[in-house]
Scaffold this active site. Structure first.
Site, mmCIF file in Angstrom:
data_model
loop_
_atom_site.group_PDB
_atom_site.id
_atom_site.type_symbol
_atom_site.label_atom_id
_atom_site.label_comp_id
_atom_site.label_asym_id
_atom_site.label_seq_id
_atom_site.Cartn_x
_atom_site.Cartn_y
_atom_site.Cartn_z
ATOM 1 N N GLU A 1 0.797 -1.142 0.049
ATOM 2 C CA GLU A 1 0.230 0.180 0.063
ATOM 3 C C GLU A 1 0.801 1.256 -0.016
ATOM 4 O OE1 GLU A 1 -1.961 1.123 3.992
ATOM 5 O OE2 GLU A 1 -1.699 -0.913 4.226
ATOM 6 N N CYS B 1 -3.707 -3.616 4.033
ATOM 7 C CA CYS B 1 -2.665 -4.575 4.561
ATOM 8 C C CYS B 1 -2.909 -6.157 4.091
ATOM 9 C CB CYS B 1 -2.351 -4.503 6.023
ATOM 10 S SG CYS B 1 -1.997 -2.826 6.699
ATOM 11 N N HIS C 1 -2.033 -10.432 11.619
ATOM 12 C CA HIS C 1 -1.695 -9.119 11.148
ATOM 13 C C HIS C 1 -1.499 -8.169 12.260
ATOM 14 C CE1 HIS C 1 -1.539 -5.272 9.363
ATOM 15 N NE2 HIS C 1 -2.533 -4.939 9.749
#
Length: 383
Positions: free
Chosen positions: A81, A113, A235
């Site tokens: 990103e 993400c 994450h």
């Protein structure tokens, strides 16, 4: 296991500079515990202007590719990103820097993400159809929120490279992924905007709710539960985030202590690096594999991927026999140990230096791959 497809090799790279959270806490006049305990961060990787997502990606991948791998790779995928071009994919440049055979597809994938996970699933499907070929998937990002901003302590930079092949040495990827898409503005960065817009509290709530929904759907589809997993990796935009999502679902479960112990092993590297955006989950996976002594071949690992905006996904993978030999533990730990600590003024100066394509400039950077000059509006790279 014949005809198994998964991750054959993995490596990560971070810039050779970092900032201690104590240094940042002192400069911003906040209690160090707010950073060490409140968000779970100890250090932040800092990237110089001579490093971008292309160089981070190439440096991460170079450690795992042999000449035979480069001849067999027919797809290069970069999830990011932090794109440096609105048109040309960073993967095209990475492909050239790494001298991968020319008849390959090179693409960039974006969804906050989550992009690298989409790339990994695409790679798995490709190799299932072409088991003699390989795919290079790289998550590469530079997370910046601005000096003295609310998100500053969760910044970071780096890349994680994964080579996907048949009969992998490290992890077999299962075909059990469950995804969730929601059109939500919890974190976004419109074209041309330097730093992202963040609704922090809402973003945390969205992440937590997304995991709960995906996990319930995954259990329904697979009939698997916590006892079927040896570890879970998340994450981690900051290391406390995954814990906030996992504990409400896991609390009181017979496997809580065991899985939370694995979670802590899976954030050892992340605490020292910060947010890698697309690479955060996969850095956590590497941290788990290289810091845990409780894992064995045949263990099932669960992975939760999340990209703001939002797309979330949960899937599982199985550890291969002899997986320990496929890891680069000593190299990775030495890289973290050998970085240069910055004081607050050096950090702010490095953070503020930008590449202006309108101005010709040269750089001296000792890493294998770096930006060496800006000329004619183009970034030129040292190979």
């Amino acid at each position: 296991m014949m005809n198994t497809v998964g991750i054959d090799k993995m490596s990560f790279f971070v810039p050779p500079y970092f900032l201690e959270m104590d240094e940042l806490a002192s400069a911003r006049q906040v209690e160090p515990a707010k950073l060490h305990i409140g968000i779970g961060q100890d250090q932040m990787a800092v990237s110089p202007a001579s490093q971008d997502i292309v160089t981070l990606a190439a440096n991460a991948a170079a450690d795992i590719l042999t000449e035979a791998d480069k001849a067999a790779i027919d797809m290069v995928i970069v999830g990011t990103e932090s794109s440096i071009d609105e048109s040309k994919a960073s993967a095209v440049i990475v492909h050239g820097l790494l001298d991968i055979q020319p008849f390959a597809r090179s693409i960039e994938i974006k969804e906050a993400c989550y992009g690298a996970t989409a790339g990994l699933q695409l790679a798995k499907n490709h190799v299932q159809q072409h088991p003699d070929r390989k795919v290079l998937v790289i998550a590469s990002d530079i997370a910046k929120y601005g000096l003295a901003s609310g998100g500053e302590p969760t910044q970071g930079a780096g890349a994680v490279a994964m080579l996907v092949s048949a009969n992998p040495s490290l992890l077999a990827l299962h075909n059990d992924e469950v995804s969730l898409s929601q059109d939500i503005y919890d974190f976004w960065r419109p074209t041309g905007q330097t730093y992202p817009s963040v609704d922090g509290k809402f973003s945390n709530e969205t992440y937590i709710n997304a995991f709960a929904r995906v996990w319930e759907e995954y259990k329904t589809r697979t009939n698997l539960d916590f006892q079927d997993f040896s570890a879970l990796a998340f994450h981690t935009p900051y290391t406390k985030m995954g814990k906030k999502a996992l504990l409400p679902v896991l609390e009181g479960h017979a496997d809580q202590e065991r899985l939370m112990s694995r979670y802590e092993e899976g954030i050892v590297y992340n605490r020292r690096v910060g947010n890698l955006y697309t690479g955060s989950l996969y850095l956590s996976l590497l941290s788990l594999l290289e810091n845990s002594r409780a894992l064995s071949a045949g263990d099932r690992l669960g992975l939760f991927s999340y990209g703001s905006g939002t797309v979330a996904e949960f899937y599982s993978a199985e550890l291969m026999p002899g997986f320990e030999q496929a890891l680069l533990t000593e190299k990775h730990q030495a890289m973290l140990e050998n970085r240069e600590a910055l004081d607050i003024s050096a950090y702010e100066a490095m953070f503020s230096e930008t590449l202006d394509l309108e101005q010709e400039k040269s750089f001296q950077d000792q890493t294998p791959f770096s930006v060496c000059e800006i000329k004619d509006g183009i970034r030129h790279y040292k190979k």
